[in-house]
Write a protein that holds these residues in place. Structure first.
Motif: not given
Ligand SMILES: Nc1ncnc2c1ncn2[C@@H]1O[C@H](COP(=O)(O)OP(=O)(O)OP(=O)(O)O)[C@@H](O)[C@H]1O
Length: 292
Positions: A50-54, A56-57
């Motif tokens: 899901e969105s926010g699961s990490g 993209s990080t």
């Molecule tokens: N630069 C940052 N500073 C603080 N928190 C961050 C930063 N980048 C991401 N986050 C947090 O890290 C968590 C994971 O984000 P990430 O973008 O990796 O998730 P995701 O699974 O790729 O979601 P999406 O599909 O919405 O992009 C989220 O809670 C986001 O708010």
């Protein structure tokens, strides 16, 4: 067994990442927890969640766009976390990325030919004739003619712009391409065409994909292996068919059940969002991928 295939091109082990938060940055939020996976040459790992699961990080850490707190990121036998910035920049030639929104990488002030040539200039390909040859070759592969390439990005449709972004990513002949939701902003019929293209390019060029995707139908069709992320952790991973058809983890089960209409379908159908799958099948996508 092919020896080359036995060694992962990318190995991520116990990756941890946190961000500072609160007044004076006194607290930290843990974003990735012990994330581990392997990706073999010529294969696709679908990273779903899901969105926010990490997701993209995780990709940002692999691309060297942000530093992990701890853990190993090994690419073709080299631990990326120990590289200096200039070393990582050189390595980036072999690891490219395609984003959800192609406009982010396509500066509207430049022609398509210039945009696709730019990475070659940045990475020191000095001979203009060589650059021109490689630009024509890669544009041809993605279905954009030399004549069209003299136009500016705004003259193209969303699907064509994503093709141009793919050409820009491929012009350096990378080994690994990180695809961050590359079709989720496109119409369903255009999604199928772009997915077909990505699949063909993988077969022709032996590309390895880390495919970040929330659409489970697309994940199922495109990925050899799947890793499911929840709250910064990989909760389930394995060959695509196993993860989708013999789900063991309650979170994956919940994701599959959340697909619209899941309760109406059999277990086998549950992974597919009907509209997307129909369009992908109509475009020959399912057949193209059947042999994987
Ligand atoms: N630069 C940052 N500073 C603080 N928190 C961050 C930063 N980048 C991401 N986050 C947090 O890290 C968590 C994971 O984000 P990430 O973008 O990796 O998730 P995701 O699974 O790729 O979601 P999406 O599909 O919405 O992009 C989220 O809670 C986001 O708010």
């Amino acid at each position: 067994m092919n020896i080359e295939n036995a060694t992962p091109l990318l190995r991520v082990e116990k990756l941890n990442k946190s961000y500072a938060k609160g007044i004076g940055n006194r607290h930290r939020t843990q974003i990735l927890r012990d994330v581990s996976f392997e990706l073999r040459r010529g294969q696709t790992l679908g990273l779903v969640g899901e969105s926010g699961s990490g997701k993209s990080t995780t990709a940002a850490c692999v691309m060297g766009l942000t530093d992990a707190d701890s853990g190993l990121i090994e690419f073709d036998g080299v631990n990326l976390t120990t590289l200096s910035k200039p070393e990582m920049r050189r390595m980036r030639r072999r690891i490219q990325m395609v984003f959800q929104d192609p406009n982010g990488s396509l500066d509207p002030r430049f022609t398509v030919a210039d945009l696709v040539e730019e990475p070659l200039i940045v990475h020191g390909v000095k001979d203009p004739a060589e650059r021109s040859r490689r630009v024509s070759e890669v544009l041809d592969r993605v279905g954009i003619s030399v004549k069209q390439a003299e136009r500016y990005p705004f003259a193209f449709s969303g699907g064509q712009r994503q093709r141009i972004a793919i050409a820009r990513a491929l012009v350096l002949n990378p080994d690994l391409v990180v695809l961050d939701e590359p079709v989720s902003a496109l119409d369903v019929s255009i999604q199928a065409q772009v997915l077909n293209l990505l699949s063909e390019l993988q077969d022709e060029l032996g590309l390895t994909y880390l495919f970040i995707v929330h659409d489970l139908a697309v994940a199922r069709l495109m990925s050899h292996h799947i890793a499911v992320m929840n709250a910064g952790e990989i909760v389930e991973a394995g060959p695509s068919a196993d993860v989708f058809e013999n789900t063991t983890h309650p979170y994956t089960r919940a994701l599959l059940d959340a697909v619209p209409g899941a309760h109406r379908r059999s277990a086998q159908q549950r992974t597919a969002q009907q509209g997307t799958t129909a369009a992908l099948a109509a475009a020959g996508m399912a057949d193209a991928l059947e042999g994987k």
